[in-house]
Enzyme design. Structure first.
Site, mmCIF file in Angstrom:
data_model
loop_
_atom_site.group_PDB
_atom_site.id
_atom_site.type_symbol
_atom_site.label_atom_id
_atom_site.label_comp_id
_atom_site.label_asym_id
_atom_site.label_seq_id
_atom_site.Cartn_x
_atom_site.Cartn_y
_atom_site.Cartn_z
ATOM 1 N N THR A 14 -6.793 35.595 64.860
ATOM 2 C CA THR A 14 -7.005 36.762 65.520
ATOM 3 C C THR A 14 -8.254 36.797 66.617
ATOM 4 O O THR A 14 -8.201 37.847 67.364
ATOM 5 C CB THR A 14 -7.527 37.721 64.545
ATOM 6 O OG1 THR A 14 -6.162 37.886 63.424
ATOM 7 C CG2 THR A 14 -7.853 39.216 64.852
ATOM 8 N N SER A 61 -2.969 31.524 61.611
ATOM 9 C CA SER A 61 -3.227 30.627 60.899
ATOM 10 C C SER A 61 -2.352 30.541 59.575
ATOM 11 O O SER A 61 -2.387 29.522 58.844
ATOM 12 C CB SER A 61 -4.728 30.559 60.351
ATOM 13 O OG SER A 61 -4.979 31.588 59.465
ATOM 14 N N THR A 94 -8.401 33.897 60.003
ATOM 15 C CA THR A 94 -8.870 34.140 58.754
ATOM 16 C C THR A 94 -8.011 33.678 57.615
ATOM 17 O O THR A 94 -8.593 33.758 56.400
ATOM 18 C CB THR A 94 -9.745 35.368 58.900
ATOM 19 O OG1 THR A 94 -8.757 36.512 58.791
ATOM 20 C CG2 THR A 94 -10.797 35.692 59.744
ATOM 21 N N ASP A 95 -6.770 34.179 57.869
ATOM 22 C CA ASP A 95 -5.990 34.043 56.579
ATOM 23 C C ASP A 95 -5.798 32.686 56.112
ATOM 24 O O ASP A 95 -6.056 32.712 54.564
ATOM 25 C CB ASP A 95 -4.388 34.324 57.156
ATOM 26 C CG ASP A 95 -4.133 35.601 57.446
ATOM 27 O OD1 ASP A 95 -5.115 36.533 57.164
ATOM 28 O OD2 ASP A 95 -3.123 35.967 58.205
HETATM 29 N N1 ASP Z 1 -3.161 36.346 60.967
HETATM 30 C C1 ASP Z 1 -4.330 35.823 61.560
HETATM 31 C C2 ASP Z 1 -4.507 34.551 61.544
HETATM 32 O O1 ASP Z 1 -4.919 34.047 60.453
HETATM 33 C C3 ASP Z 1 -5.612 36.784 60.879
HETATM 34 C C4 ASP Z 1 -6.812 36.333 61.248
HETATM 35 O O2 ASP Z 1 -7.188 35.320 62.163
HETATM 36 O O3 ASP Z 1 -7.591 37.171 60.996
HETATM 37 O O4 ASP Z 1 -4.532 33.772 62.282
#
Ligand code: ASP
Length: 325
Positions: A14, A61, A94-95
């Site tokens: 993100t 991710s 973050t995932d």
């Molecule tokens: N879907 C995103 C990822 O993990 C979420 C994030 O980065 O906060 O790439």
């Protein structure tokens, strides 16, 4: 004043995401802009010095793969061994940041400490073009944490999210959208967290053991375990209820799976706290292992690495390797 430069590795997420309408930041695509652009956007002050950006991947991710973990691991290793690099920052979704965190911690944590360097994972909950995007602050803080490692003596595989530095191994995502969604699991276990004398081997190929996560819940069915064993699963991490307790129907089939040679690890689906070995399931009698403070996804990566290491070295079993991650 340290000479040398920081290395910034981009994985996407993100923090590199774009919303089609910046006023509606929940509708966005992760991994859209380059890590060099992220760096350019934060407009570094002169005291951070030179930062070299390298794009390793640019993905959401959730699509992380074992191949990419290996590629990232070798890029981090090269940076740690390069005298000109004083510290490393990784921008990451973050995932699955906690999975990458435990992977790097287990395979390169000791090496980072040996070179007195910090490897800092960071990301964002809002896409890069959202009003009040959190990425720039997180990135800036992560770069400073990596740069100051020698002075603060904070070495190893770290993370920096929402202004809070921590060991990346201790981090887990516990909220779907809050800016402070990534929290540190308060340590409840005695002793040093990194008990191993040496890092686990950094995998050089993508043939990782097949490990699945099964969730225990009311009305559980055992057939899923039978199907996985029939398909050749090598490890199962149970995301148990409460302190890692397991529904009796599922437990019965998992005891059988362990007898069939499947590595069974018991963790908790609660999101915080630790699972201790004797309460409430008899791990020893059932030949299971407790995940201690590792969340189910972290325990899955740790079990893969423990099985890989045990298979290649043959001098230590997966149980004793897993227990030290
Ligand atoms: N879907 C995103 C990822 O993990 C979420 C994030 O980065 O906060 O790439």
């Amino acid at each position: 004043m340290n000479s040398g430069h920081l290395l910034l590795l981009g994985m996407g997420g993100t923090i590199a995401g774009l919303a089609s309408d910046p006023s509606k930041p929940m509708a966005y695509q992760a991994g859209q802009i380059s890590v060099a652009e992220l760096l350019h956007e934060i407009g570094l002050e002169s005291d951070i010095g030179h930062v070299e950006a390298m794009q390793v991947a640019n993905i959401d991710s959730r699509h992380m793969t074992e191949e990419l973990l290996i590629t990232l691991g070798w890029a981090v290793k090269a940076g740690l061994e390069d005298e000109a690099v004083i510290g490393i920052v990784i921008t990451h979704g973050t995932d699955t940041m906690e999975e990458t965190g435990v992977f790097l911690h287990a395979t390169l944590g000791k090496l980072a400490s040996h070179y007195k360097k910090a490897v800092v994972l960071t990301g964002a909950m809002l896409p890069s073009n959202a009003d009040h995007a959190d990425g720039p602050l997180n990135l800036r803080a992560a770069l400073y944490l990596a740069k100051e490692a020698k002075d603060t003596e904070q070495y190893g595989i770290l993370a920096m999210m929402a202004g809070k530095p921590c060991l990346a191994r201790d981090l887990s995502k516990q909220h779907t959208h809050a800016l402070d969604a990534l929290v540190v699991n308060a340590r409840e276990l005695d002793g040093p967290i990194h008990k191993r004398q040496a890092d686990l081997s950094l995998p050089g190929e993508a043939q990782w053991p097949w490990v699945e996560i099964l969730t225990s819940h009311g009305g559980a069915k055992g057939e899923l375990v039978d199907a996985l064993v029939a398909q050749g699963v090598e490890g199962i991490v149970i995301a148990g209820t409460g302190q890692g307790s397991v529904n009796r129907v599922l437990a019965e089939r998992l005891v059988w799976a362990a007898q069939m040679g499947v590595a069974v690890v018991r963790s908790s689906r609660t999101g915080a706290g630790a699972v201790f070995s004797e309460i409430p399931e008899p791990d020893t009698a059932w030949n299971w292992l407790s995940a201690r403070d590792l969340s189910p996804p972290k325990a899955r990566i740790a079990l893969q690495l423990a099985l890989l290491e045990a298979n290649s070295r043959k001098t230590e079993d997966w149980q004793s390797i897993f227990a030290t991650i």
